[in-house]
Design a protein around this motif. Structure first.
Motif, mmCIF file in Angstrom:
data_model
loop_
_atom_site.group_PDB
_atom_site.id
_atom_site.type_symbol
_atom_site.label_atom_id
_atom_site.label_comp_id
_atom_site.label_asym_id
_atom_site.label_seq_id
_atom_site.Cartn_x
_atom_site.Cartn_y
_atom_site.Cartn_z
ATOM 1 N N THR A 126 51.287 1.149 -13.477
ATOM 2 C CA THR A 126 52.508 1.099 -14.286
ATOM 3 C C THR A 126 53.522 0.165 -13.647
ATOM 4 O OG1 THR A 126 52.131 3.389 -14.962
ATOM 5 C CG2 THR A 126 54.292 2.465 -15.415
ATOM 6 N N PHE A 127 53.698 0.249 -12.341
ATOM 7 C CA PHE A 127 54.645 -0.614 -11.639
ATOM 8 C C PHE A 127 54.215 -2.073 -11.757
ATOM 9 C CE2 PHE A 127 56.349 -2.745 -7.864
ATOM 10 C CZ PHE A 127 57.686 -2.408 -7.958
ATOM 11 N N SER A 128 52.922 -2.332 -11.630
ATOM 12 C CA SER A 128 52.418 -3.697 -11.732
ATOM 13 C C SER A 128 52.699 -4.288 -13.110
ATOM 14 C CB SER A 128 50.911 -3.716 -11.450
ATOM 15 O OG SER A 128 50.382 -5.017 -11.641
ATOM 16 N N ARG A 174 55.063 -3.317 -15.187
ATOM 17 C CA ARG A 174 56.497 -3.505 -15.351
ATOM 18 C C ARG A 174 56.979 -4.779 -14.658
ATOM 19 N NH1 ARG A 174 60.250 0.535 -12.574
ATOM 20 N NH2 ARG A 174 60.746 -1.166 -11.168
ATOM 21 N N MET A 175 56.407 -5.094 -13.498
ATOM 22 C CA MET A 175 56.837 -6.290 -12.790
ATOM 23 C C MET A 175 56.549 -7.550 -13.607
ATOM 24 S SD MET A 175 58.448 -5.290 -10.246
ATOM 25 C CE MET A 175 58.724 -6.886 -9.477
ATOM 26 N N ARG A 176 55.477 -7.538 -14.379
ATOM 27 C CA ARG A 176 55.179 -8.695 -15.236
ATOM 28 C C ARG A 176 56.209 -8.846 -16.342
ATOM 29 N NH1 ARG A 176 49.141 -9.901 -16.932
ATOM 30 N NH2 ARG A 176 50.260 -11.802 -17.429
ATOM 31 N N LEU A 177 56.750 -7.716 -16.788
ATOM 32 C CA LEU A 177 57.720 -7.734 -17.881
ATOM 33 C C LEU A 177 59.174 -7.724 -17.391
ATOM 34 C CD1 LEU A 177 56.140 -5.286 -20.468
ATOM 35 C CD2 LEU A 177 56.772 -7.662 -20.897
ATOM 36 N N GLN A 178 59.371 -7.620 -16.082
ATOM 37 C CA GLN A 178 60.716 -7.412 -15.557
ATOM 38 C C GLN A 178 61.754 -8.429 -16.040
ATOM 39 O OE1 GLN A 178 61.470 -8.119 -11.398
ATOM 40 N NE2 GLN A 178 62.740 -6.289 -11.226
ATOM 41 N N HIS A 180 63.313 4.207 -13.410
ATOM 42 C CA HIS A 180 61.919 4.202 -13.854
ATOM 43 C C HIS A 180 60.980 4.498 -12.688
ATOM 44 C CE1 HIS A 180 62.274 3.032 -18.096
ATOM 45 N NE2 HIS A 180 63.399 2.468 -17.704
ATOM 46 N N ASN A 181 61.304 3.997 -11.487
ATOM 47 C CA ASN A 181 60.493 4.330 -10.317
ATOM 48 C C ASN A 181 60.476 5.829 -10.056
ATOM 49 O OD1 ASN A 181 59.743 1.714 -9.684
ATOM 50 N ND2 ASN A 181 61.412 1.380 -8.238
ATOM 51 N N ALA A 182 61.630 6.468 -10.263
ATOM 52 C CA ALA A 182 61.714 7.911 -10.013
ATOM 53 C C ALA A 182 60.773 8.676 -10.943
ATOM 54 C CB ALA A 182 63.155 8.389 -10.203
ATOM 55 N N ILE A 183 60.658 8.209 -12.173
ATOM 56 C CA ILE A 183 59.760 8.872 -13.118
ATOM 57 C C ILE A 183 58.302 8.595 -12.743
ATOM 58 C CG2 ILE A 183 58.990 8.911 -15.541
ATOM 59 C CD1 ILE A 183 61.947 8.497 -16.297
ATOM 60 N N TYR A 184 57.999 7.371 -12.321
ATOM 61 C CA TYR A 184 56.640 7.085 -11.855
ATOM 62 C C TYR A 184 56.297 8.011 -10.681
ATOM 63 C CZ TYR A 184 57.580 2.515 -14.106
ATOM 64 O OH TYR A 184 57.933 1.505 -14.970
ATOM 65 N N ASP A 185 57.210 8.073 -9.694
ATOM 66 C CA ASP A 185 56.963 8.902 -8.511
ATOM 67 C C ASP A 185 56.771 10.367 -8.886
ATOM 68 O OD1 ASP A 185 57.220 6.705 -6.840
ATOM 69 O OD2 ASP A 185 59.343 7.056 -6.425
ATOM 70 N N ALA A 201 54.633 0.692 -23.014
ATOM 71 C CA ALA A 201 55.104 1.905 -23.676
ATOM 72 C C ALA A 201 54.128 3.062 -23.467
ATOM 73 C CB ALA A 201 55.303 1.644 -25.169
ATOM 74 N N TYR A 202 52.828 2.774 -23.567
ATOM 75 C CA TYR A 202 51.832 3.823 -23.366
ATOM 76 C C TYR A 202 51.839 4.312 -21.916
ATOM 77 C CZ TYR A 202 49.652 3.529 -27.960
ATOM 78 O OH TYR A 202 49.416 3.597 -29.315
ATOM 79 N N LEU A 203 51.905 3.376 -20.966
ATOM 80 C CA LEU A 203 51.881 3.748 -19.551
ATOM 81 C C LEU A 203 53.120 4.558 -19.177
ATOM 82 C CD1 LEU A 203 50.538 0.477 -17.880
ATOM 83 C CD2 LEU A 203 49.360 2.680 -18.015
ATOM 84 N N GLU A 204 54.288 4.087 -19.592
ATOM 85 C CA GLU A 204 55.510 4.803 -19.226
ATOM 86 C C GLU A 204 55.607 6.136 -19.977
ATOM 87 O OE1 GLU A 204 58.998 3.358 -17.916
ATOM 88 O OE2 GLU A 204 58.418 1.256 -17.689
ATOM 89 N N GLY A 205 55.088 6.168 -21.188
ATOM 90 C CA GLY A 205 55.037 7.437 -21.910
ATOM 91 C C GLY A 205 54.169 8.442 -21.179
#
Length: 238
Positions: free
Chosen positions: A161-163, A165-169, A145-150, A96-100
């Motif tokens: 952040t991607f790493s 998310r992959m653990r939680l995917q 979500h990738n678009a927002i990271y990019d 949540a913190y990373l994506e925020g």
């Protein structure tokens, strides 16, 4: 098309490698309780079931180990293991913190072309939601979500952040089997997108953190229902 653009495009029929398909299916069985903690996973048996060599099965299990869904032990069979509730909660908190942070920074620096791509992708997801296409929506959700990271233009933030998310995917993906979750997810995305397009960094961060918190709640609801169903099935076995 750039790598970032390719990730944002929503394919009509998402292609999936055999490794991805095997990983997602084993993950589904674990999170729904079909495969219980402690159960050994036989590479040869899985390879035979999926009609592939042991190599993609071995890679799928390696990826699942990074999510905490299986445990790999030297010279012994891989076994099913789920992260504890505390570990999962901790991962969702960090997510949540990373994506925020990503949404916050994206609202500030996203290039005009990527703003339009994000808006278009969100509209496409609305169509998938209205069609009740949970599988298509789940796939598009990854591009969203990738678009927002990019959009952050920050390679290191994108990487960590991607790493995470992959653990939680597997847990995030399971949420879409919860009744009403597609519509709720799209409404949460609307708040995030509107804030980003308006350049409102604080609102974008708050909306995204709220979204991830609700994703966690949806996961727990799904997991509880799945465990109840699994227990009922065992009681009905002769």
């Amino acid at each position: 098309m750039s790598e970032a653009g390719a990730r944002r495009a929503v394919p009509a029929q998402p292609a999936r490698t055999s490794v991805d398909a095997i990983r997602l299916e084993i993950a589904r069985r674990i999170v729904t309780g079909e495969l219980e903690p402690g159960k050994p996973l036989d590479e040869s048996g899985l390879a035979s079931e999926f009609g592939v060599s042991r190599t993609p099965v071995r890679e799928a299990l390696r990826q699942l180990a990074s999510s905490g869904l299986v445990q790999q032990r030297p010279h012994r069979r891989t076994i099913v293991t789920k992260p504890s509730e505390k570990a999962l909660s901790d991962m969702f908190d960090v997510m949540a913190y990373l994506e925020g942070l990503c949404a916050n920074l994206c609202a500030k620096v996203i290039p005009p072309s990527e703003r339009k791509a994000l808006e278009d992708l969100h509209a496409q997801m609305g169509a998938l939601m209205r069609a009740g296409d949970a599988q298509g929506y789940a796939q598009a959700n990854e591009y969203f979500h990738n678009a927002i990271y990019d959009g952050t233009q920050n390679a290191y933030l994108i990487e960590i952040t991607f790493s995470t998310r992959m653990r939680l995917q597997p847990f995030r993906r399971a949420q879409f089997d919860t009744l009403g979750r597609l519509a709720a997810s799209h409404a949460e995305h609307t708040a995030v997108v509107n804030a980003i397009l308006q350049g409102d960094r604080r609102a974008a961060e708050e909306a995204m953190r709220n979204h991830i918190g609700l994703v966690e709640e949806a996961w727990h609801e799904f997991a509880g229902d799945a465990q109840d169903a699994s227990a009922m099935n065992r009681l009905q076995e002769p």
